[in-house]
Design a protein around this motif. Sequence first.
Motif, PDB file in Angstrom:
ATOM      1  N   THR A  32      51.211  47.537  32.362  1.00  0.00           N
ATOM      2  CA  THR A  32      51.370  46.514  33.401  1.00  0.00           C
ATOM      3  C   THR A  32      52.308  45.376  32.993  1.00  0.00           C
ATOM      4  O   THR A  32      52.478  44.427  33.754  1.00  0.00           O
ATOM      5  CB  THR A  32      50.004  45.924  33.785  1.00  0.00           C
ATOM      6  OG1 THR A  32      49.382  45.456  32.588  1.00  0.00           O
ATOM      7  CG2 THR A  32      49.122  46.962  34.447  1.00  0.00           C
TER       8      THR A  32
ATOM      9  N   VAL B 210      47.617  38.839  31.597  1.00  0.00           N
ATOM     10  CA  VAL B 210      47.052  39.500  32.783  1.00  0.00           C
ATOM     11  C   VAL B 210      47.191  38.585  34.016  1.00  0.00           C
ATOM     12  O   VAL B 210      46.541  37.554  34.126  1.00  0.00           O
ATOM     13  CB  VAL B 210      45.573  39.882  32.566  1.00  0.00           C
ATOM     14  CG1 VAL B 210      44.998  40.499  33.836  1.00  0.00           C
ATOM     15  CG2 VAL B 210      45.465  40.855  31.402  1.00  0.00           C
ATOM     16  N   GLY B 212      47.287  38.445  38.408  1.00  0.00           N
ATOM     17  CA  GLY B 212      46.496  39.086  39.448  1.00  0.00           C
ATOM     18  C   GLY B 212      46.988  40.508  39.700  1.00  0.00           C
ATOM     19  O   GLY B 212      46.194  41.430  39.917  1.00  0.00           O
ATOM     20  N   ASP B 214      47.937  42.566  37.718  1.00  0.00           N
ATOM     21  CA  ASP B 214      47.580  43.471  36.622  1.00  0.00           C
ATOM     22  C   ASP B 214      46.088  43.759  36.549  1.00  0.00           C
ATOM     23  O   ASP B 214      45.641  44.526  35.693  1.00  0.00           O
ATOM     24  CB  ASP B 214      48.035  42.860  35.290  1.00  0.00           C
ATOM     25  CG  ASP B 214      49.504  42.464  35.320  1.00  0.00           C
ATOM     26  OD1 ASP B 214      50.281  43.181  35.995  1.00  0.00           O
ATOM     27  OD2 ASP B 214      49.871  41.454  34.701  1.00  0.00           O
ATOM     28  N   ALA B 215      45.307  43.129  37.420  1.00  0.00           N
ATOM     29  CA  ALA B 215      43.858  43.336  37.372  1.00  0.00           C
ATOM     30  C   ALA B 215      43.518  44.737  37.878  1.00  0.00           C
ATOM     31  O   ALA B 215      44.069  45.193  38.874  1.00  0.00           O
ATOM     32  CB  ALA B 215      43.153  42.279  38.226  1.00  0.00           C
ATOM     33  N   THR B 216      42.634  45.412  37.182  1.00  0.00           N
ATOM     34  CA  THR B 216      42.192  46.739  37.645  1.00  0.00           C
ATOM     35  C   THR B 216      40.684  46.851  37.425  1.00  0.00           C
ATOM     36  O   THR B 216      40.123  46.190  36.562  1.00  0.00           O
ATOM     37  CB  THR B 216      42.849  47.894  36.854  1.00  0.00           C
ATOM     38  OG1 THR B 216      42.663  47.644  35.462  1.00  0.00           O
ATOM     39  CG2 THR B 216      44.320  48.031  37.153  1.00  0.00           C
ATOM     40  N   LEU B 217      40.058  47.691  38.229  1.00  0.00           N
ATOM     41  CA  LEU B 217      38.642  47.997  38.035  1.00  0.00           C
ATOM     42  C   LEU B 217      38.482  49.509  38.088  1.00  0.00           C
ATOM     43  O   LEU B 217      39.220  50.185  38.810  1.00  0.00           O
ATOM     44  CB  LEU B 217      37.806  47.384  39.169  1.00  0.00           C
ATOM     45  CG  LEU B 217      37.525  45.889  39.131  1.00  0.00           C
ATOM     46  CD1 LEU B 217      36.697  45.491  40.335  1.00  0.00           C
ATOM     47  CD2 LEU B 217      36.805  45.516  37.837  1.00  0.00           C
ATOM     48  N   TRP B 367      38.724  39.258  41.458  1.00  0.00           N
ATOM     49  CA  TRP B 367      39.689  38.802  40.465  1.00  0.00           C
ATOM     50  C   TRP B 367      40.959  38.467  41.224  1.00  0.00           C
ATOM     51  O   TRP B 367      41.495  39.324  41.930  1.00  0.00           O
ATOM     52  CB  TRP B 367      40.013  39.888  39.436  1.00  0.00           C
ATOM     53  CG  TRP B 367      38.966  40.050  38.388  1.00  0.00           C
ATOM     54  CD1 TRP B 367      39.008  39.564  37.117  1.00  0.00           C
ATOM     55  CD2 TRP B 367      37.732  40.770  38.492  1.00  0.00           C
ATOM     56  NE1 TRP B 367      37.865  39.916  36.430  1.00  0.00           N
ATOM     57  CE2 TRP B 367      37.068  40.649  37.245  1.00  0.00           C
ATOM     58  CE3 TRP B 367      37.099  41.472  39.521  1.00  0.00           C
ATOM     59  CZ2 TRP B 367      35.822  41.227  37.005  1.00  0.00           C
ATOM     60  CZ3 TRP B 367      35.878  42.049  39.283  1.00  0.00           C
ATOM     61  CH2 TRP B 367      35.249  41.927  38.036  1.00  0.00           C
ATOM     62  N   HIS B 394      36.783  35.361  39.686  1.00  0.00           N
ATOM     63  CA  HIS B 394      37.491  35.202  38.415  1.00  0.00           C
ATOM     64  C   HIS B 394      38.938  34.837  38.716  1.00  0.00           C
ATOM     65  O   HIS B 394      39.516  35.326  39.681  1.00  0.00           O
ATOM     66  CB  HIS B 394      37.474  36.507  37.619  1.00  0.00           C
ATOM     67  CG  HIS B 394      36.098  36.934  37.208  1.00  0.00           C
ATOM     68  ND1 HIS B 394      35.533  36.525  36.037  1.00  0.00           N
ATOM     69  CD2 HIS B 394      35.188  37.726  37.822  1.00  0.00           C
ATOM     70  CE1 HIS B 394      34.319  37.044  35.934  1.00  0.00           C
ATOM     71  NE2 HIS B 394      34.078  37.782  37.004  1.00  0.00           N
ATOM     72  N   THR B 396      42.745  34.985  37.410  1.00  0.00           N
ATOM     73  CA  THR B 396      43.732  35.550  36.484  1.00  0.00           C
ATOM     74  C   THR B 396      44.850  34.525  36.306  1.00  0.00           C
ATOM     75  O   THR B 396      44.824  33.456  36.907  1.00  0.00           O
ATOM     76  CB  THR B 396      44.347  36.823  37.083  1.00  0.00           C
ATOM     77  OG1 THR B 396      45.044  36.442  38.287  1.00  0.00           O
ATOM     78  CG2 THR B 396      43.278  37.853  37.426  1.00  0.00           C
ATOM     79  N   LYS B 426      42.010  46.960  45.533  1.00  0.00           N
ATOM     80  CA  LYS B 426      43.087  46.038  45.183  1.00  0.00           C
ATOM     81  C   LYS B 426      44.025  45.952  46.372  1.00  0.00           C
ATOM     82  O   LYS B 426      44.573  46.958  46.817  1.00  0.00           O
ATOM     83  CB  LYS B 426      43.841  46.570  43.970  1.00  0.00           C
ATOM     84  CG  LYS B 426      45.017  45.699  43.537  1.00  0.00           C
ATOM     85  CD  LYS B 426      45.634  46.289  42.280  1.00  0.00           C
ATOM     86  CE  LYS B 426      46.484  45.285  41.546  1.00  0.00           C
ATOM     87  NZ  LYS B 426      46.834  45.795  40.203  1.00  0.00           N
TER      88      LYS B 426
END
Lengths: 149, 740
Positions: A32, B210, B212, B214-217, B367, B394, B396, B426
């Motif tokens: 990323t 990181v 926003g 780049d946020a992953t779940l 996030w 959260h 980022t 996302k």
Amino acid sequence: MIRLKVNGRERSFSGDPDMPLLWYLRDTAGLTGTKFGCGMALCGACTVHKDGKPVRSCSVSMQAAAGSEITTIEGIAALHPVQKAWIAARVPQCGYCQTGQIMQAIALLQTNKHPTDAEIDQAMSGNICRCGTYQRIRAAIHQAAKEMA
Amino acid sequence: MNRIQNVSRRGFLQGALASGVFVLGVRLGARRAWAAETAAPLIDPNLWLSIAADGTVTITAHRSEMGCGSRTALPLVVAEELDADWSRVKLEQAIGDQRYGDQDTDGSHSVAGSFDDMRLVGGMARAMLISAAAAQWQVPASQCSTQPHVVLHAASGRKLGFGELAAAAAKLPVPAREQIKLKPRSSWRYIGSEKNTLYDVPDIVTGKAVFGMDATLPGMVYASIEHPPVLGQAVKSLDNKSALAVHGVRRTVVLDPLTPPHGFQPLGGVAVIADNTWSAFKGRQRLKVEWTASPHSAYNSAQYRKALQSSSRNPGKVARNVGDVDAEFAKGGKLIEAEYYTPHLAHASMEPPVAVADYRNGKVVAWAPTQNPQAAQATIAAALKMNKEDVTCHVTLLGGAFGRKSMPDHVAEAAVLSKQLGKPVKVVWSREDDIRFDYYHSVAALYMKAAVGADGKPTAWLQRSAFPPIASTFDAAARYGDDEMAMGWNDLPYDIAHHRAENSPADHHVRIGWLRSVSNIYHAFAVQSFVDELAAVAGKDPVAYQLELLGADRIVKLDGSDADPLYPIDTGRMRHVMQLVAEKSGWANRAKVKGRGMGFAVHRSFRTYVATVVEVEVDAQGKVHIPNVWSALDAGTIVSPDNVRNQFQGAAVMGTSLALYGDITATDGVIDQSNFHNYPVARMNQAPRNTQVYIVDSSAPPAGVGEPGLPPFAPALCNAVFAATGRRVRELPLAKTKLV
Ligand code: FES
Ligand code: FES
């Protein structure tokens, strides 16, 4: 099946061959550090090296990336003199554009060891920094060139 | 890791409430309403920091980092009073939580609003560490002192590290704020240090930071949303067949339309859900959607401009009145009028809006790159009809924001979709979505009129503005500026006997929001262009003329409700930055050659005084180059000077973008621009080549630094263009004015 090398590692991809390399790197490979900014080759946030040359990964399809060697920011051995110069010049504000800027700058210094201001402008003008850190980017590139000499 | 535990929180909390931070003057825009709902912060070290046995100090950053440095600056202030060694400090980003008080990172008030509180937090924790050491050594606490990360007893030469003391300190009560002795300014090691750097830089340059985006779940799906092209439209019919045929697309979801006022509600539309971002984007291009009608479909920029200008020429609501301008105008004499016009702007932060949310068992965890996590909590709660307490947000890193990400519509979209799909979602906005569905900076029309005496100085000054107000985002019927008046309109600092500032009504047809320095942009453009015009008519040097108008050093009187007691408008401070920038730029000896010129502007915003000189070269094709910019500022106490310089250098670049290029327009309610090819922003070869920033050394309370660099830039640039070409620019972007 599309094969390519990313940061020295062999990878294969069987999804949509139209998918831009950017989204493969980010969503599939989990790399990323390469950013999405425009999707139209207008901003440079997604800059990676393809066979050593800087490209906009948002505008290179997986089809076109087949067989190539890709280097992303994660594949740069840290800390590269360009990264060090970035830290010393305290370039980043938000930081979002900076990995693309750094990949572009590293590529510039590979082909031009001592770029002039005009040459830096020429090479870097495809990379937008909305926070406006251009002056520091230019200074950091000169500094890195000195370090690498 | 030991949290310093507190046994008597209650007494302490009452103390905190009694002196709530919101007495701190100007709250901007609907920020005022927002702040009223926000509790005062809990000033308790247990909430803000922890110390591990190995001495690692973890400080909570309660403001968002979007590039202005708030995330670093406030913990630095805590570290200062704690007497911590910054190299042993780690930052933890706060979730949205009202115990932190206001977390809205905008209005350039993060440091101004939290400086004293953060000093107290650090000072309290330091006092607790000292008490713990004193108890262990059985000496009075008054004989103990600190060095970085160490408590010492000088008489006996004993020392204990913060880590060694943390467990004992944690058991002590939190001291009352009255007992805290803060460091004198002369002993500051970090506040004001040239060595300060942003905490996240090492992660940024290696790509590890990181954002926003780049946020992953785990198990997350991706969504791209086709929003109604015109504000207020809803889906009438949908053909999703070819979208569903796209590789990786799972389904589509029709979202509820918004109910006016739009506030921070999601816009509605059709979401394409896919296995990755690209498939969602591609599927979206194959949607066939018909939309319902909207009254805003009649929005056409060219036509609207006429209505706006005509409104600005007519008497409006009075924002400030001194003397009697009408009587003065009626006396006849020399009257000068000018009109100015500035368009809508889009934020275009490099990271478009994006958010990840997971709805599970009646609770949401999100996030997001948000400037205001508490607003995100509230917006999600309202959209899903749940309690705010059941929403965790959260924060980022933000890939730029400039005000856009204080409006959490995108975060709510992710939560709404997650609930509907039963999995984490996302939502990714494309650049086109970002430009076409922004909360735009207002278009504005401004009308100025002055009567000038024989000495060339104005005896009466009238100014009128009309723009769709930010209040229209929260009240669909709102047509007048509200807090915009306090952003460079009701505070003209000149010593003029007769002065009136007015605001005339305007309708909104798109969402209007805060953009870096907000209405200061058009207000400063009008005031600082007009005063330059008056100087030219008087045949006087623009800087000397403004110094004359400023008059004797004094505090400018404002009405009670607009006055900012901690931060009065001090013309002495304004004069100082004007003289400083004139000196540094070599203003007095500037070359007067055709095609080259220097322009000046001064503006106070977010409690900071800024004077800027821009140098331009206008080439034979009428193209404007900017070799040099000088900015002098007085922002009171500064935490990180180099970061302040970076902010002002960046403001010069953003100022270039809006002065030369920025122009958002609508045709039949649809925004005409979509990406950087038709909404250009300054690139390296177009930006000022060299921006020098001069910071006035001041011990006044800290003021804003993220925004105030922007307002004076465009008028200084246009005044420079006038000096170079004799052409007066009364409209932005400058491309609208023929220079050759
Ligand atoms: S995202 Fe590729 S150039 Fe902008
Ligand atoms: S540092 Fe924010 S876009 Fe470049």
